[in-house]
Design a protein around this motif. Structure first.
Motif, PDB file in Angstrom:
ATOM      1  N   SER A  16       0.767  -1.196   0.101  1.00 31.17           N
ATOM      2  CA  SER A  16       0.093  -0.135   0.163  1.00 31.17           C
ATOM      3  C   SER A  16       0.856   1.209  -0.010  1.00 31.17           C
ATOM      4  O   SER A  16       0.522   2.220  -0.665  1.00 31.17           O
ATOM      5  N   ARG A  17       2.035   1.165   0.880  1.00 36.06           N
ATOM      6  CA  ARG A  17       2.961   2.409   0.687  1.00 36.06           C
ATOM      7  C   ARG A  17       3.255   2.702  -0.648  1.00 36.06           C
ATOM      8  O   ARG A  17       3.479   3.784  -1.073  1.00 36.06           O
ATOM      9  N   ILE A  22       4.012   5.429  -5.737  1.00 34.18           N
ATOM     10  CA  ILE A  22       4.320   5.207  -7.090  1.00 34.18           C
ATOM     11  C   ILE A  22       3.455   6.182  -8.115  1.00 34.18           C
ATOM     12  O   ILE A  22       3.588   6.678  -8.868  1.00 34.18           O
ATOM     13  N   SER A  23       2.259   5.898  -7.534  1.00 31.46           N
ATOM     14  CA  SER A  23       1.245   6.731  -8.148  1.00 31.46           C
ATOM     15  C   SER A  23       1.097   8.038  -8.020  1.00 31.46           C
ATOM     16  O   SER A  23       0.509   8.618  -8.789  1.00 31.46           O
ATOM     17  N   THR A  24       1.486   8.673  -6.820  1.00 35.14           N
ATOM     18  CA  THR A  24       1.364  10.123  -6.707  1.00 35.14           C
ATOM     19  C   THR A  24       2.865  10.771  -6.810  1.00 35.14           C
ATOM     20  O   THR A  24       2.773  12.114  -6.917  1.00 35.14           O
ATOM     21  N   GLU A  25       4.043  10.209  -6.373  1.00 32.89           N
ATOM     22  CA  GLU A  25       5.213  10.980  -6.547  1.00 32.89           C
ATOM     23  C   GLU A  25       6.388  10.043  -6.930  1.00 32.89           C
ATOM     24  O   GLU A  25       7.529  10.192  -6.435  1.00 32.89           O
ATOM     25  N   PHE A  26       6.272   9.390  -7.879  1.00 35.19           N
ATOM     26  CA  PHE A  26       7.213   8.277  -8.388  1.00 35.19           C
ATOM     27  C   PHE A  26       8.565   9.064  -8.882  1.00 35.19           C
ATOM     28  O   PHE A  26       9.474   8.880  -8.338  1.00 35.19           O
ATOM     29  N   ALA A  32      13.628   4.434  -4.487  1.00 35.04           N
ATOM     30  CA  ALA A  32      13.215   3.960  -2.964  1.00 35.04           C
ATOM     31  C   ALA A  32      11.440   3.438  -3.183  1.00 35.04           C
ATOM     32  O   ALA A  32      11.286   2.361  -2.512  1.00 35.04           O
ATOM     33  N   TYR A  33      10.824   4.112  -4.126  1.00 34.65           N
ATOM     34  CA  TYR A  33       9.395   3.394  -4.016  1.00 34.65           C
ATOM     35  C   TYR A  33       9.547   2.024  -4.775  1.00 34.65           C
ATOM     36  O   TYR A  33       8.536   1.215  -4.718  1.00 34.65           O
ATOM     37  N   SER A  34      10.252   2.131  -5.707  1.00 32.94           N
ATOM     38  CA  SER A  34      10.262   0.576  -6.440  1.00 32.94           C
ATOM     39  C   SER A  34      10.760  -0.420  -5.639  1.00 32.94           C
ATOM     40  O   SER A  34      10.252  -1.595  -5.555  1.00 32.94           O
ATOM     41  N   LEU A  35      11.987  -0.348  -4.818  1.00 31.00           N
ATOM     42  CA  LEU A  35      12.365  -1.194  -3.784  1.00 31.00           C
ATOM     43  C   LEU A  35      11.100  -1.577  -2.817  1.00 31.00           C
ATOM     44  O   LEU A  35      11.190  -2.756  -2.484  1.00 31.00           O
ATOM     45  N   SER A  36      10.723  -0.587  -2.440  1.00 32.00           N
ATOM     46  CA  SER A  36       9.239  -0.873  -1.554  1.00 32.00           C
ATOM     47  C   SER A  36       8.507  -1.679  -2.132  1.00 32.00           C
ATOM     48  O   SER A  36       7.957  -2.686  -1.591  1.00 32.00           O
ATOM     49  N   ALA A  37       7.992  -1.756  -3.441  1.00 28.84           N
ATOM     50  CA  ALA A  37       7.216  -2.393  -4.021  1.00 28.84           C
ATOM     51  C   ALA A  37       7.785  -3.994  -4.035  1.00 28.84           C
ATOM     52  O   ALA A  37       7.185  -4.633  -3.899  1.00 28.84           O
ATOM     53  N   VAL A  38       9.182  -3.899  -4.489  1.00 31.03           N
ATOM     54  CA  VAL A  38       9.907  -5.411  -4.372  1.00 31.03           C
ATOM     55  C   VAL A  38       9.551  -5.936  -3.074  1.00 31.03           C
ATOM     56  O   VAL A  38       9.315  -7.116  -2.979  1.00 31.03           O
ATOM     57  N   ALA A  39       9.785  -5.130  -2.163  1.00 29.90           N
ATOM     58  CA  ALA A  39       9.614  -5.748  -0.844  1.00 29.90           C
ATOM     59  C   ALA A  39       8.237  -6.275  -0.391  1.00 29.90           C
ATOM     60  O   ALA A  39       8.119  -7.190  -0.023  1.00 29.90           O
TER      61      ALA A  39
END
Length: 122
Positions: A16-17, A22-26, A32-39
């Motif tokens: 969710s984070r 990614i959708s608002t401030e990619f 950082a946001y891609s790594l959170s998605a991978v996590a």
């Protein structure tokens, strides 16, 4: 059961984070946001493997937990050594400090439990 619940919480938190970021401030911090998605994906796979059960799933979860731990250690160290590379935090930043260090403690606990479960079953 506790491991499944904790990994499930981490799936929801990381996915969710990263989805919101990614959708608002990619453009602000794409790494950082891609790594959170991978996590989040890693947490999801481990959760699925733990729920599924069986020797193949246990081995897959063990390998994935080792990869997760490596990711936490690499990203955690990277965020300390080169903070400018991460304008915004990831789930694994500072070894998961923003998540009460659960990202570094969870794979250690899971790997211990998975190895112990193998010894007990085998």
């Amino acid at each position: 059961m506790l491991l499944v619940w904790l990994y499930g919480v981490m799936v929801v938190g990381a996915v969710s984070r990263s989805a919101v970021q990614i959708s608002t401030e990619f453009g602000k911090a794409p790494l950082a946001y891609s790594l959170s998605a991978v996590a989040g994906l890693v947490y999801g796979f481990i959760t699925y493997s733990l729920v599924r059960g069986g020797e193949r799933a246990r081995r897959a979860a063990l390998v994935c937990c080792a990869a997760e731990l490596a990711g936490v250690l690499v990203v955690g160290t990277w965020t300390l050594v080169e903070p400018s590379a991460f304008p915004d935090a990831t789930v694994w930043s500072d070894y998961g400090m923003g998540y009460l260090f659960i990202p570094v403690l969870l794979p250690l606990s899971a790997m211990y439990w998975l190895r112990k479960a193998r010894t007990t079953a085998g």
